[in-house]
Design an enzyme around this catalytic site. Structure first.
Site, PDB file in Angstrom:
ATOM      1  N   GLU A 139      -5.482  -7.517  -1.736  1.00  0.00           N
ATOM      2  CA  GLU A 139      -6.105  -7.466  -0.495  1.00  0.00           C
ATOM      3  C   GLU A 139      -7.764  -7.340  -0.619  1.00  0.00           C
ATOM      4  OE1 GLU A 139      -4.704  -5.142   2.559  1.00  0.00           O
ATOM      5  OE2 GLU A 139      -2.654  -5.860   2.184  1.00  0.00           O
ATOM      6  N   GLU A 194       0.646  -1.134  -0.257  1.00  0.00           N
ATOM      7  CA  GLU A 194       0.110   0.145  -0.089  1.00  0.00           C
ATOM      8  C   GLU A 194       0.896   1.263   0.099  1.00  0.00           C
ATOM      9  OE1 GLU A 194      -3.043  -0.463   3.352  1.00  0.00           O
ATOM     10  OE2 GLU A 194      -4.173  -1.560   1.775  1.00  0.00           O
TER      11      GLU A 194
END
Ligand code: CA
Length: 642
Positions: free
Chosen positions: A279, A181
């Site tokens: 994810e 991320e």
């Protein structure tokens, strides 16, 4: 001993066979068929597994038999295991930071077990000693404060070393992630040039050790499409060598699947990259299982496109997989689908296990590295309601979604969850309870289903005055329904306090050219709320207008109408409330404006309305003074009963 064991074995086989065939006759779980290309990744991140096992967690299949997690996942259709790698998630005394204490050694063990179970492996380098996400991208302790020039060779060396160890252990690495991320930050770096340099060092190491593996970059917040296009263009500008543009997709916060498809296809088409959801996850219950609060519970500022049920979780997974397959994406990876509670007895017992084995999201020891977050809020698992296991580690039926979605599984359409209902009832009106309740069905479609409410004494409720009640009901299939009943003095005027800036339900007839006539926001000039109707005109004899609303569909009966006004500089004014029925003036009541903040409320009572009548309620304002001004607020029309 042996005979007994054999007998038990055959008995349990028989039981499981009986159970299976009964299930096959009438599967209760609906699984949408998803057309998946060969090699499509159906992944799961289980990074916390070793800490959980060390803390005593036992995983069981749906039938209750103790199972190795990796074998169970492989049987359930999972073909990729994702594991995060932190450089050094331990304090100076060797205490783990928690969150699985995922160092290289953990990745080797998890990688081996996944490979042995026949699944491939995705290595997720955070290039940090602990959690990396859009909010934090702290460099490892050993690299803290180093210049980018010094950091780059260390990144390469660390990646080379780690991947070599994985290769030497015969871990079947399919993909390697360069950061987690990394929305504009990575490994303590904040410029795209330096982020690129860190990623590039990692990419070179991957190509060297695992030339067949895919290189992935990973971002979060696809709902912000512009950011994603910027990330992709920056990587293109620096010519980073990578294969997969990956994203997190949590439906609570990350926009619609339509948006996700558009954003990822744009990146894929523009830059010739593969795309993947690295994810995702979804709650099967709003409950918490380990005495440490969850990110997602009942209520909160997030989207809930599916009910928090096992079926809702299945529908989320199949919808995300289908969305990826539709745009040519290469897979979907579920995040921490096995992070179950370490215990269900008490916070104290769990706390000890989190601290000792690193089985919570952060231990207190992480405070030395991450004082602002982990140092304050360390604790257990914040996502134990988003796994594929119940709180004791027994598999939920939803775990089979990975296997079942390739063929789909039909099940009779059934109610999966009911919406809670809200009803305002006028104290003088008729209490009519709804005959149906909105339901989410097993395929995530919606239907209104019949409901029977508990018996209520309407007369007693009305006599008790304004109050709130919660009624329970039951549907035909025996589900509990909830109705929040609010007994009110119902105001039949729509937007009577002008709080909605859209005033289209009002008619304002200006008879003399008043300069300012509008719905105004100003708390200090409002009788209730923050808005009201405002008028002002500098010229004498220009304030002469009528503000009214037509109201239809009223139950027959008697009504009371009131409204309030304040203002000044009105001259020889004439203000009155009025009522028209089907266009005929039937009543008026004088009112006034005198000075600031002195509100005059006038009232007309006993308004007789027949079914089908159009009732018009309004105020007429004539204020000839130069500079006349005023505010009108709180139009109220209440029923007086039959
Ligand atoms: Ca929890």
């Amino acid at each position: 001993m042996k005979r007994l064991a054999a007998l038990i074995l055959s008995l349990s086989l028989l039981l499981s066979l009986t159970w299976t065939s009964a299930e096959e006759e009438a599967p209760s779980l609906f699984v949408r068929r998803v057309d998946l290309p060969e090699g499509f990744f159906l992944g799961m991140d289980v990074s916390s597994v070793l800490s959980l096992e060390a803390a005593g967690v036992v995983f069981r299949d749906e039938a209750g038999a103790e199972r190795d997690l990796f074998e169970l996942l492989a049987e359930s259709g999972v073909n990729l295991i994702r594991v995060r790698v932190w450089n050094d998630p331990f304090d100076a005394d060797g205490h783990g930071y928690g969150g699985g204490n995922n160092d290289l050694q953990a990745a080797l063990t998890i990688g081996r077990r996944a490979t042995e179970a026949g699944m491939r492996v995705l290595i997720d380098f955070h290039y940090s000693d602990f959690w990396a996400d859009p909010a934090k991208q702290q460099a490892p302790k050993a690299w803290e404060g180093l210049s980018i020039k010094k950091k780059v060779p260390l990144v390469k060396e660390w990646t080379l070393e780690s991947l070599t160890a994985l290769r030497d252990a015969d871990v079947d690495v399919a993909m390697v992630q360069l950061g987690n991320e990394t929305n504009g930050r990575l490994c303590g770096e904040k410029t795209w040039m330096n982020i690129y340099k860190v990623m590039n060092a990692g990419a070179q190491a991957v190509r060297e050790i695992f030339p067949e593996a895919l290189i992935a970059v990973h971002f979060a917040n696809p709902e912000n499409a512009e950011n994603y296009l910027t990330f992709a263009s920056k990587l293109d500008y620096y010519q980073l060598d990578y294969d997969v543009f990956g994203t997190s997709y949590y439906p609570y916060w990350h926009g619609t699947l339509e948006n996700l498809k558009t954003v990822l296809s744009t990146v894929a088409d523009t830059y010739g990259k593969k795309v993947m959801v690295l994810e995702t996850s979804y709650a099967w219950t709003a409950e918490d299982g380990d005495f440490s609060g969850n990110t997602i519970g009942e209520g909160g500022a997030y989207e809930k496109p599916y009910p928090f049920t096992v079926q809702g979780q299945v529908n989320e997974v199949t919808d995300v997989a289908a969305a990826m397959a539709e745009i040519g994406g290469i897979g979907v990876c579920y995040w921490e689908g096995a992070w179950v509670p370490v215990g269900t007895e008490s916070w104290e017992k769990n706390h000890e296990l989190w601290e000792t084995f690193g089985a919570g999201w952060a231990s207190s020891y992480a405070g030395s590295y991450d004082p602002d977050d982990a140092g304050k809020y360390y604790g257990g698992c914040a996502c134990d309601n988003q796994t594929f296991f119940d709180f004791t580690g027994k598999a939920l039926p939803s775990l089979q979604v990975f296997r079942l979605m390739r063929e789909g599984q039909d099940a009779p359409l059934a109610v999966d969850a009911l919406d809670e209902m809200y009803l305002d009832c006028d104290l003088n009106g008729e209490l009519v309870l709804p005959e149906t309740v909105p339901a989410v069905m097993s395929d995530n479609s919606r239907q209104d289903v019949p409901v029977t409410w508990e018996t209520v004494d309407a007369a007693a409720l009305k006599a008790a005055g304004t109050a709130k009640y919660t009624l329970s009901g039951v549907t035909e299939d025996g589900r509990d329904a909830v109705l929040h009943l609010n007994m009110v003095k119902y105001n039949f005027v729509v937007n009577g306090s002008f709080e909605d800036p859209d005033s289209s339900m009002w008619q304002c007839v200006d008879l003399a050219g008043c300069e300012q006539l509008y719905n105004e926001e100003k708390r200090t000039d409002s009788l209730s709320g923050t808005r009201h109707w405002h008028f002002y005109s500098p010229t004498a004899d220009s304030v002469d207008f009528e503000l009214s609303q037509d109201i239809t569909g009223l139950p027959a009966g008697r009504y009371t109408f009131s409204a309030a006004s304040m203002g000044g500089d009105a001259g020889d004014a004439n203000l009155y409330l009025f009522v028209r029925i089907n266009g005929e003036l039937t009543a008026t009541a004088p009112t006034a404006i005198t000075s600031w903040n002195v509100w005059h409320t006038a009232q007309i009572t006993g308004i007789e309305v027949q079914a089908g009548d159009t009732l018009t309620v309004g105020i007429h304002v004539t204020a000839p003074g130069a500079g006349a001004w005023g505010k009108i607020d709180d139009f109220i029309l209440n029923s007086e009963g039959e």
